[in-house]
Design a protein around this motif. Structure first.
Motif, PDB file in Angstrom:
ATOM      1  N   UNK A 105       0.978  -1.158   0.302  1.00 34.95           N
ATOM      2  CA  UNK A 105      -0.204  -0.097  -0.130  1.00 34.95           C
ATOM      3  C   UNK A 105       0.828   1.035   0.074  1.00 34.95           C
ATOM      4  N   UNK A 106       0.262   2.289  -0.867  1.00 30.12           N
ATOM      5  CA  UNK A 106       1.085   3.484  -0.843  1.00 30.12           C
ATOM      6  C   UNK A 106       0.659   4.544   0.307  1.00 30.12           C
ATOM      7  N   UNK A 107       1.479   4.875   1.373  1.00 32.98           N
ATOM      8  CA  UNK A 107       1.135   5.435   2.465  1.00 32.98           C
ATOM      9  C   UNK A 107       1.510   7.099   2.209  1.00 32.98           C
ATOM     10  N   UNK A 108       0.697   7.882   2.451  1.00 36.42           N
ATOM     11  CA  UNK A 108       0.732   9.416   2.473  1.00 36.42           C
ATOM     12  C   UNK A 108       1.572   9.488   3.497  1.00 36.42           C
ATOM     13  N   UNK A 109       2.831  10.317   3.111  1.00 31.04           N
ATOM     14  CA  UNK A 109       4.004  10.757   4.024  1.00 31.04           C
ATOM     15  C   UNK A 109       4.288  12.036   3.968  1.00 31.04           C
ATOM     16  N   UNK A 110       4.295  12.693   5.109  1.00 30.50           N
ATOM     17  CA  UNK A 110       4.607  14.181   5.126  1.00 30.50           C
ATOM     18  C   UNK A 110       6.202  14.321   5.777  1.00 30.50           C
ATOM     19  N   UNK A 111       7.358  14.432   4.760  1.00 26.70           N
ATOM     20  CA  UNK A 111       8.684  14.615   5.282  1.00 26.70           C
ATOM     21  C   UNK A 111       8.955  15.800   5.596  1.00 26.70           C
ATOM     22  N   UNK A 112       8.865  16.200   7.030  1.00 28.48           N
ATOM     23  CA  UNK A 112       8.987  17.844   7.370  1.00 28.48           C
ATOM     24  C   UNK A 112      10.105  18.028   7.705  1.00 28.48           C
ATOM     25  N   UNK A 113      11.151  17.407   8.212  1.00 23.44           N
ATOM     26  CA  UNK A 113      12.505  17.756   8.510  1.00 23.44           C
ATOM     27  C   UNK A 113      13.534  16.703   8.330  1.00 23.44           C
ATOM     28  N   UNK A 114      14.882  16.916   8.477  1.00 25.05           N
ATOM     29  CA  UNK A 114      15.842  15.660   8.013  1.00 25.05           C
ATOM     30  C   UNK A 114      15.472  14.594   8.868  1.00 25.05           C
ATOM     31  N   UNK A 115      14.942  13.392   8.188  1.00 23.44           N
ATOM     32  CA  UNK A 115      14.795  12.079   8.446  1.00 23.44           C
ATOM     33  C   UNK A 115      13.564  12.105   9.784  1.00 23.44           C
ATOM     34  N   UNK A 116      12.710  13.022   9.740  1.00 28.32           N
ATOM     35  CA  UNK A 116      11.538  13.184  10.309  1.00 28.32           C
ATOM     36  C   UNK A 116      10.439  13.167   9.567  1.00 28.32           C
ATOM     37  N   UNK A 117       9.280  12.422   9.787  1.00 27.88           N
ATOM     38  CA  UNK A 117       8.043  12.494   8.882  1.00 27.88           C
ATOM     39  C   UNK A 117       6.975  12.256   9.870  1.00 27.88           C
ATOM     40  N   UNK A 118       5.880  12.528   9.097  1.00 31.39           N
ATOM     41  CA  UNK A 118       4.449  12.179   9.732  1.00 31.39           C
ATOM     42  C   UNK A 118       3.760  11.421   8.984  1.00 31.39           C
ATOM     43  N   UNK A 119       2.869  10.310   9.439  1.00 33.06           N
ATOM     44  CA  UNK A 119       2.036   9.479   8.930  1.00 33.06           C
ATOM     45  C   UNK A 119       0.794   9.470   9.729  1.00 33.06           C
ATOM     46  N   UNK A 120      -0.490   9.935   9.310  1.00 27.34           N
ATOM     47  CA  UNK A 120      -1.722   9.850   9.691  1.00 27.34           C
ATOM     48  C   UNK A 120      -1.607  10.637  11.123  1.00 27.34           C
ATOM     49  N   UNK A 121      -0.873  11.847  11.035  1.00 27.08           N
ATOM     50  CA  UNK A 121      -0.706  12.520  12.341  1.00 27.08           C
ATOM     51  C   UNK A 121       0.429  12.216  13.398  1.00 27.08           C
ATOM     52  N   UNK A 122       0.987  10.929  13.175  1.00 29.62           N
ATOM     53  CA  UNK A 122       2.070  10.495  13.930  1.00 29.62           C
ATOM     54  C   UNK A 122       3.284  10.703  13.543  1.00 29.62           C
ATOM     55  N   UNK A 123       4.272  11.318  14.449  1.00 30.17           N
ATOM     56  CA  UNK A 123       5.685  11.690  14.072  1.00 30.17           C
ATOM     57  C   UNK A 123       6.476  10.365  14.105  1.00 30.17           C
ATOM     58  N   UNK A 124       7.340  10.058  13.004  1.00 30.25           N
ATOM     59  CA  UNK A 124       8.342   9.008  13.141  1.00 30.25           C
ATOM     60  C   UNK A 124       9.737   9.754  12.811  1.00 30.25           C
ATOM     61  N   UNK A 125      10.654   8.722  13.369  1.00 30.63           N
ATOM     62  CA  UNK A 125      12.021   8.894  12.607  1.00 30.63           C
ATOM     63  C   UNK A 125      12.189   7.978  11.632  1.00 30.63           C
TER      64      UNK A 125
END
Ligand SMILES: *Cc1c(COP(=O)(O)O)cnc(C)c1O
Length: 385
Positions: free
Chosen positions: A23-43
């Motif tokens: 599945x292709x997941x919408x990914x908001x890459x906001x900062x170096x190595x940091x992204x958001x998916x469905x409102x949750x922050x990930x490294x």
């Protein structure tokens, strides 16, 4: 159901049954190595943005300036009116960096291989391709109509045997391999392959998508020993360390001119947008002038490997092979719960039975995050299959 819908539904249920649904997941890459998916922050430990330059202000500004000066798109194929000035600048810079006479930029790395390989070899020729080569090397080889022999991963003895036995049956021969293997992180035996190419009058091409910017002082696998090895065809992408989009071939003037005349993915496709060329140029500036920064992704990978008692990594990519798709998916889900994106890689991207976590390190990963990730991965490795 009509036959098209029935066809798609049957294919999908087979894919699902084998645990291979993607599945292709919408990914908001906001900062170096940091992204958001469905409102949750990930490294993220899954981006190929090894130097985190997609978020670098200098690179972003260069892209914006390129749009302002040259427009949003190239407007046509490079052979018609799409050859904006940033493209020749970029080609000259890449050629200098790779120590070749010339360079041709393509629409993407995938398109580069679809264009280069059929422009070099055809029905009377032989291709020797490493078994773990990227899908687009295999696709380009197939398109060429040459005879393709897939050799066991990094097995130079096999290459020598095949060439000794079969070389005489063909007109020309191309040996092609990833320079750095994107799913395994190991390097091709470039020096040995170059020697065999010379011995058997074959042409060596390396695909350095995962090498540029991170190994060989940033200049890629051709330079892994510290000085340039004789690789006449250095192919790669602008889309990973260079933080942009596009592909390239660095080679002699004659080979590059041949590409401009015969590579169908140069001729029948639009030139890359000015922003993509502008960003790649700015990224190249950074790679050429900041050697310490270029070493960082590999240093992060080395720390991770030390913590897990794995062998020293050759590139910023470290595979944790878990076997079945479900084991890799479960591990990936567990890491996601803890705030880390480490995508599970499954067939057909990797061979059956080698589903894995692919951990990709980048310059701006915090040491703290690397340590936490290592702890979690240790847990995944010891869990029952
Ligand atoms: C990513 C990759 C490509 C494709 O490059 P794109 O510019 O993303 O199309 C080609 N070869 C290898 C080895 C890659 O890893």
């Amino acid at each position: 159901m009509d036959s098209l819908e029935a066809f798609a539904a049957a294919k999908l249920s087979e894919i699902d049954r084998r645990g291979l649904m993607r599945r292709i997941l919408e990914t908001d890459r906001v900062a170096p190595a940091v992204l958001y998916r469905q409102g949750k922050r990930y490294v993220s430990f899954s981006c190929n943005d090894y130097l985190n330059l997609t978020q670098d202000e200098r690179v972003k500004t260069a892209a914006v300036e390129a749009v302002k000066r040259y427009g949003a798109g190239a407007g046509a194929s490079r052979l018609i009116t799409g050859d904006h000035p940033l493209l020749s600048q970029l080609e000259a810079r890449l050629a200098r960096f790779k120590e070749t006479e010339d360079c041709v930029v393509f629409g993407s790395g995938y398109l580069a291989n679809l264009g280069i390989i059929p422009a070099l070899v055809g029905r009377e020729d032989l291709i020797l391709a490493d078994a773990l080569s990227h899908a687009c090397i295999m696709a380009g080889s197939k398109l060429s109509d040459a005879h393709v022999h897939v050799f066991s991963h990094n097995d130079v003895n096999e290459v020598d045997e095949i060439l000794t036995r079969d070389r005489g049956n063909y007109r020309n021969c191309l040996i092609v391999t990833d320079g750095v293997f994107g799913m395994d992180g190991d390097l091709a035996p470039v020096s040995d392959l170059a020697g065999l190419a010379q011995k058997h009058n074959a042409w060596l091409m390396t695909d350095d998508a995962h090498g540029l910017g991170v190994v060989g002082g940033g200049r890629g696998s051709t330079f892994a020993t510290g000085k340039k090895m004789p690789v006449p065809l250095q192919m790669g992408t602008l889309s990973k360390s260079l933080a942009s989009y596009g592909g390239y071939l660095c080679a002699s003037s004659k080979v590059c001119d041949l590409m401009r005349n015969r590579a169908r993915t140069v001729i029948f496709t639009t030139g890359i947008p000015p922003a993509a060329a502008g960003a790649a140029l700015a990224a190249l500036d950074i790679i050429e002038t900041e050697p310490e920064y270029v070493r960082r992704p590999l240093e992060r990978a080395a720390l991770f490997c030390r913590l897990l008692n794995l062998g020293a990594p050759q590139s910023p990519v470290v595979p944790i092979i878990l076997g079945t798709p479900s084991r890799a998916l479960n591990a990936s889900a567990k890491l996601a719960e803890a705030g880390f994106i480490v995508t599970a890689i499954r067939p057909p991207t990797v061979p059956e039975g080698t589903s894995r976590l692919r951990v990709a390190f980048s310059a701006l990963h915090e040491e703290e995050d690397v340590r936490r990730l290592a702890e979690l991965v240790r847990g995944c490795m010891s869990e029952e299959a």
